[in-house]
Design a protein around this motif. Sequence first.
Motif, PDB file in Angstrom:
ATOM      1  N   PHE A  44       0.856  -1.209   0.000  1.00  0.00           N
ATOM      2  CA  PHE A  44       0.000   0.000   0.000  1.00  0.00           C
ATOM      3  C   PHE A  44       0.885   1.250   0.000  1.00  0.00           C
ATOM      4  O   PHE A  44       0.590   2.238  -0.678  1.00  0.00           O
ATOM      5  CB  PHE A  44      -0.935   0.035   1.223  1.00  0.00           C
ATOM      6  N   TRP A  45       1.956   1.175   0.786  1.00  0.00           N
ATOM      7  CA  TRP A  45       2.892   2.310   0.915  1.00  0.00           C
ATOM      8  C   TRP A  45       3.580   2.595  -0.425  1.00  0.00           C
ATOM      9  O   TRP A  45       3.647   3.745  -0.871  1.00  0.00           O
ATOM     10  CB  TRP A  45       3.912   1.947   2.005  1.00  0.00           C
ATOM     11  N   HIS A  46       4.043   1.539  -1.072  1.00  0.00           N
ATOM     12  CA  HIS A  46       4.719   1.733  -2.368  1.00  0.00           C
ATOM     13  C   HIS A  46       3.742   2.166  -3.452  1.00  0.00           C
ATOM     14  O   HIS A  46       4.082   2.967  -4.313  1.00  0.00           O
ATOM     15  CB  HIS A  46       5.484   0.465  -2.769  1.00  0.00           C
ATOM     16  N   ARG A  47       2.512   1.640  -3.400  1.00  0.00           N
ATOM     17  CA  ARG A  47       1.503   2.063  -4.378  1.00  0.00           C
ATOM     18  C   ARG A  47       1.203   3.554  -4.242  1.00  0.00           C
ATOM     19  O   ARG A  47       1.127   4.283  -5.231  1.00  0.00           O
ATOM     20  CB  ARG A  47       0.207   1.266  -4.157  1.00  0.00           C
ATOM     21  N   ALA A  48       1.072   4.017  -2.998  1.00  0.00           N
ATOM     22  CA  ALA A  48       0.618   5.387  -2.754  1.00  0.00           C
ATOM     23  C   ALA A  48       1.734   6.418  -2.885  1.00  0.00           C
ATOM     24  O   ALA A  48       1.486   7.545  -3.334  1.00  0.00           O
ATOM     25  CB  ALA A  48      -0.014   5.470  -1.359  1.00  0.00           C
TER      26      ALA A  48
END
Length: 308
Positions: A44-48
């Motif tokens: 989620f962190w890398h996506r956002a």
Amino acid sequence: MRAIEQDRFGGPEVLNLVEVDRPEPGPAEVLVRVHAAGVNPTDFWHRATGGLLGQPVRLGWDLSGVVEAVGVGAALFRPGDEVFGMPRLPQAAGTYAEYVTAPSRHLARKPAGLSHVEAAGLGLAGLTAWQALVDVAGVQPGQRVLVHAAAGGVGHLAVQIAKARGAHVIGTASAAKHAFVHGLGADEVIDYTTTDFAKRLHDLDVVMDSIGGEYGPRSLRTLRPGGILVALASPAETYLEEQAAQQGKRARFMIVEPDAAGLTSLAGLVGTGQLRVEVDTVLPLDQVAKAHEIGQTGRTKGKIILTL
Ligand SMILES: NC(=O)c1ccc[n+]([C@@H]2O[C@H](COP(=O)([O-])OP(=O)(O)OC[C@H]3O[C@@H](n4cnc5c(N)ncnc54)[C@H](OP(=O)(O)O)[C@@H]3O)[C@@H](O)[C@H]2O)c1
């Protein structure tokens, strides 16, 4: 092959199902046909935001599948072998795809007792718990170990690993998950919504904290002199190392790393019946956005898995 990609940062809606060329294994790599891929908060962190990598990448670090081909020199595996693991982190691995290449020593043989869905939940979360508790903290029999977020992906495996090391395990979870956490072997479970763990606990040997923020300094207070806090939530937590030293305690921020020996140890615990993987949700690859929406609520019990 089908894969999930994104060309910009944002919410789950930036994730697109695309057709791309199948990769070729390089020297000392294997090509794996992915049967299942785990979903983790780092996704989620890398996506956002791009996370540790700073640019949109093909997401996914967890896989379970079957070796399709071996690159020159990858002597450990043959086509047809069932493998699982967490390749390449902190570089991109791209396991949200039908095929993925991986350095052969970033994988291990899938335990026979786990399905691909379960094994896909063991790599990143299991290695995090193993490296934090065994490699960094060196948990010993009889030690008192606090595992925060004990019902989560990392936490539920950490509780079982600490028990297998002979520790007295205390977990934090909301009340609805207490029976689950006790069932994993925890000796005590604290409802963090009604009880301040930092007032209730003292003289602990080890705390594993994946929550972060004020949980770091509050967790330090619960340690005995010389006890150790392993912080997992954010690289900003390196500040805790000095704060701990001032109190005669220890703190380490840790990032999980590829680790075939750790995977093999996890598989060993599965084999002896001391470790199981709780699966919260299983969704097909094309429902990856839904998987992220569920995962980023932070309320899951065990792991979210994509199937291919
Ligand atoms: N440094 C590293 O290498 C590394 C590796 C893996 C993970 N992490 C980090 O560790 C964190 C946890 O990862 P994960 O995969 O375990 O996440 P997860 O599976 O999403 O965790 C969900 C669980 O967290 C519990 N929880 C939420 N807030 C809590 C609180 N204040 N106190 C106690 N429990 C709480 C929830 O239980 P309730 O519903 O009962 O609240 C839920 O069961 C993430 O921030 C992740 O980025 C870091």
